[in-house]
Design an enzyme around this catalytic site. Sequence first.
Site, PDB file in Angstrom:
ATOM      1  N   ASN A   1       0.921  -1.206   0.160  1.00  0.00           N
ATOM      2  CA  ASN A   1      -0.091   0.047  -0.145  1.00  0.00           C
ATOM      3  C   ASN A   1       0.824   1.243  -0.086  1.00  0.00           C
ATOM      4  O   ASN A   1       1.517   1.603   0.952  1.00  0.00           O
ATOM      5  CB  ASN A   1      -0.984  -0.080   1.168  1.00  0.00           C
ATOM      6  CG  ASN A   1      -1.624   1.359   1.392  1.00  0.00           C
ATOM      7  OD1 ASN A   1      -1.872   2.017   0.333  1.00  0.00           O
ATOM      8  ND2 ASN A   1      -2.543   1.374   2.439  1.00  0.00           N
TER       9      ASN A   1
ATOM     10  N   LYS B   1      -0.035   4.227  -0.402  1.00  0.00           N
ATOM     11  CA  LYS B   1      -0.175   5.504   0.218  1.00  0.00           C
ATOM     12  C   LYS B   1      -0.260   6.774  -0.679  1.00  0.00           C
ATOM     13  O   LYS B   1      -0.039   6.678  -1.986  1.00  0.00           O
ATOM     14  CB  LYS B   1      -0.012   5.844   1.684  1.00  0.00           C
ATOM     15  CG  LYS B   1       0.096   4.364   2.590  1.00  0.00           C
ATOM     16  CD  LYS B   1       0.020   4.552   3.803  1.00  0.00           C
ATOM     17  CE  LYS B   1      -0.238   3.389   4.729  1.00  0.00           C
ATOM     18  NZ  LYS B   1      -0.007   3.466   6.261  1.00  0.00           N
TER      19      LYS B   1
ATOM     20  N   HIS C   1      -9.341   1.568   4.668  1.00  0.00           N
ATOM     21  CA  HIS C   1      -8.307   1.766   5.517  1.00  0.00           C
ATOM     22  C   HIS C   1      -8.425   2.757   6.864  1.00  0.00           C
ATOM     23  O   HIS C   1      -9.089   3.651   6.531  1.00  0.00           O
ATOM     24  CB  HIS C   1      -7.188   2.319   4.748  1.00  0.00           C
ATOM     25  CG  HIS C   1      -5.689   1.990   5.365  1.00  0.00           C
ATOM     26  ND1 HIS C   1      -5.401   3.246   6.009  1.00  0.00           N
ATOM     27  CD2 HIS C   1      -4.818   1.181   5.171  1.00  0.00           C
ATOM     28  CE1 HIS C   1      -4.143   2.942   6.463  1.00  0.00           C
ATOM     29  NE2 HIS C   1      -3.694   1.735   5.810  1.00  0.00           N
TER      30      HIS C   1
ATOM     31  N   GLU D   1      -7.015   5.070   7.695  1.00  0.00           N
ATOM     32  CA  GLU D   1      -6.473   6.393   7.346  1.00  0.00           C
ATOM     33  C   GLU D   1      -7.766   7.001   6.573  1.00  0.00           C
ATOM     34  O   GLU D   1      -8.275   8.316   7.051  1.00  0.00           O
ATOM     35  CB  GLU D   1      -5.474   6.617   6.279  1.00  0.00           C
ATOM     36  CG  GLU D   1      -4.033   6.324   7.213  1.00  0.00           C
ATOM     37  CD  GLU D   1      -2.890   5.757   6.715  1.00  0.00           C
ATOM     38  OE1 GLU D   1      -2.937   5.736   5.198  1.00  0.00           O
ATOM     39  OE2 GLU D   1      -1.849   5.396   7.216  1.00  0.00           O
TER      40      GLU D   1
ATOM     41  N   GLU E   1      -5.345  -4.463  10.825  1.00  0.00           N
ATOM     42  CA  GLU E   1      -4.242  -3.639  10.847  1.00  0.00           C
ATOM     43  C   GLU E   1      -4.661  -2.787  12.057  1.00  0.00           C
ATOM     44  O   GLU E   1      -5.188  -1.669  12.228  1.00  0.00           O
ATOM     45  CB  GLU E   1      -4.425  -2.596   9.699  1.00  0.00           C
ATOM     46  CG  GLU E   1      -4.061  -3.106   8.515  1.00  0.00           C
ATOM     47  CD  GLU E   1      -3.553  -2.105   7.396  1.00  0.00           C
ATOM     48  OE1 GLU E   1      -2.383  -2.349   6.775  1.00  0.00           O
ATOM     49  OE2 GLU E   1      -3.975  -1.047   7.220  1.00  0.00           O
TER      50      GLU E   1
ATOM     51  N   GLY F   1       2.750   2.677  10.884  1.00  0.00           N
ATOM     52  CA  GLY F   1       3.577   3.689  10.512  1.00  0.00           C
ATOM     53  C   GLY F   1       4.360   3.916  11.960  1.00  0.00           C
ATOM     54  O   GLY F   1       4.994   5.348  12.062  1.00  0.00           O
TER      55      GLY F   1
ATOM     56  N   SER G   1       3.563  -1.868  10.416  1.00  0.00           N
ATOM     57  CA  SER G   1       5.103  -1.795  10.588  1.00  0.00           C
ATOM     58  C   SER G   1       5.638  -3.177  10.228  1.00  0.00           C
ATOM     59  O   SER G   1       6.326  -3.694  11.205  1.00  0.00           O
ATOM     60  CB  SER G   1       5.544  -1.399  12.056  1.00  0.00           C
ATOM     61  OG  SER G   1       4.706  -0.014  12.404  1.00  0.00           O
TER      62      SER G   1
HETATM   63  P1  13P Z   1       3.132   0.653   7.694  1.00  0.00           P
HETATM   64  O1  13P Z   1       3.638  -0.779   7.154  1.00  0.00           O
HETATM   65  O2  13P Z   1       3.885   1.861   7.073  1.00  0.00           O
HETATM   66  O3  13P Z   1       3.217   0.649   9.084  1.00  0.00           O
HETATM   67  O4  13P Z   1       1.747   0.911   7.094  1.00  0.00           O
HETATM   68  C1  13P Z   1       0.723  -0.156   7.334  1.00  0.00           C
HETATM   69  C2  13P Z   1      -0.382   0.183   6.543  1.00  0.00           C
HETATM   70  O5  13P Z   1      -1.199   0.930   6.757  1.00  0.00           O
HETATM   71  C3  13P Z   1      -0.669  -0.577   5.216  1.00  0.00           C
HETATM   72  O6  13P Z   1      -1.963  -0.349   4.744  1.00  0.00           O
END
Ligand code: 13P
Length: 255
Positions: A10, A12, A97, A99, A169, A175, A215
Amino acid sequence: MNRKKIVAANWKMNMTVAETVGFLENFRSLVDEVNGVEIVIAPPFTAIAKLSELLGGSQKIRLGAQNMSNEKSGAFTGEISATMLRELFVRYVILGHSERRQIFGESDVLVNKKVHTALASGLKPIVCVGETLEERDAGRENEVLEAQLRGSLAAVTAEQMADVVIAYEPVWAIGTGRTASPEQAQDAHAHVRTILGHLTNEATAAKVRIQYGGSVKPANAQILLSQPDIDGALVGGASLEPLPFAEIVKAGVPR
Ligand code: 13P
């Protein structure tokens, strides 16, 4: 139950078209010999057409999108439809997601509409669920997961569920460099599978792939992916460079 692992990038809001081209050039050779894992890359919308052209219907690396409208077409400024994604041979779409939920206010009801739009259009949804730190500290993670799954998957039939991927997640692990321990992740995944069984039936739930996200790095991928109910990874930061992402993919190879 033999579930093929699915490792997805992903990206982003990262990666220009030029960066995408450079990534693929390197990444392809790194996974050339890798078999038995489904690889998905979900670039930003602007890079999908180029990636689609470069992949040329590759069986090894599948295209994903990070979001999609629940509407079919029309006056929805700034939105992207399932038809537009299908035209570019996109196979998976990440929906709900954290976010999108937290920053853009997406509710389970909206995610559910998107899931139905995706399924009706032949796209496979990757439905994201996960609790916040506050919810975990209050011991509410299981009830939060159940509510998100029931809401996001409302009226999805057992037959349709076969095309759905779930991504667990935990919001506190995204992150942050703070990964759920393999035990915490396994517990959550087992719980998700139990709920999927209630929503459909046990045989269907046993077939659904559940990815862990938050992560994931080359250093922790192996132990996470060897848990019995962890069927893949949804990777943010570590998917932006070919080498670490390829290493995570390799951790999913059946052994
Ligand atoms: P990270 O791997 O940067 O923690 O992000 C995870 C994520 O949100 C994947 O959709």
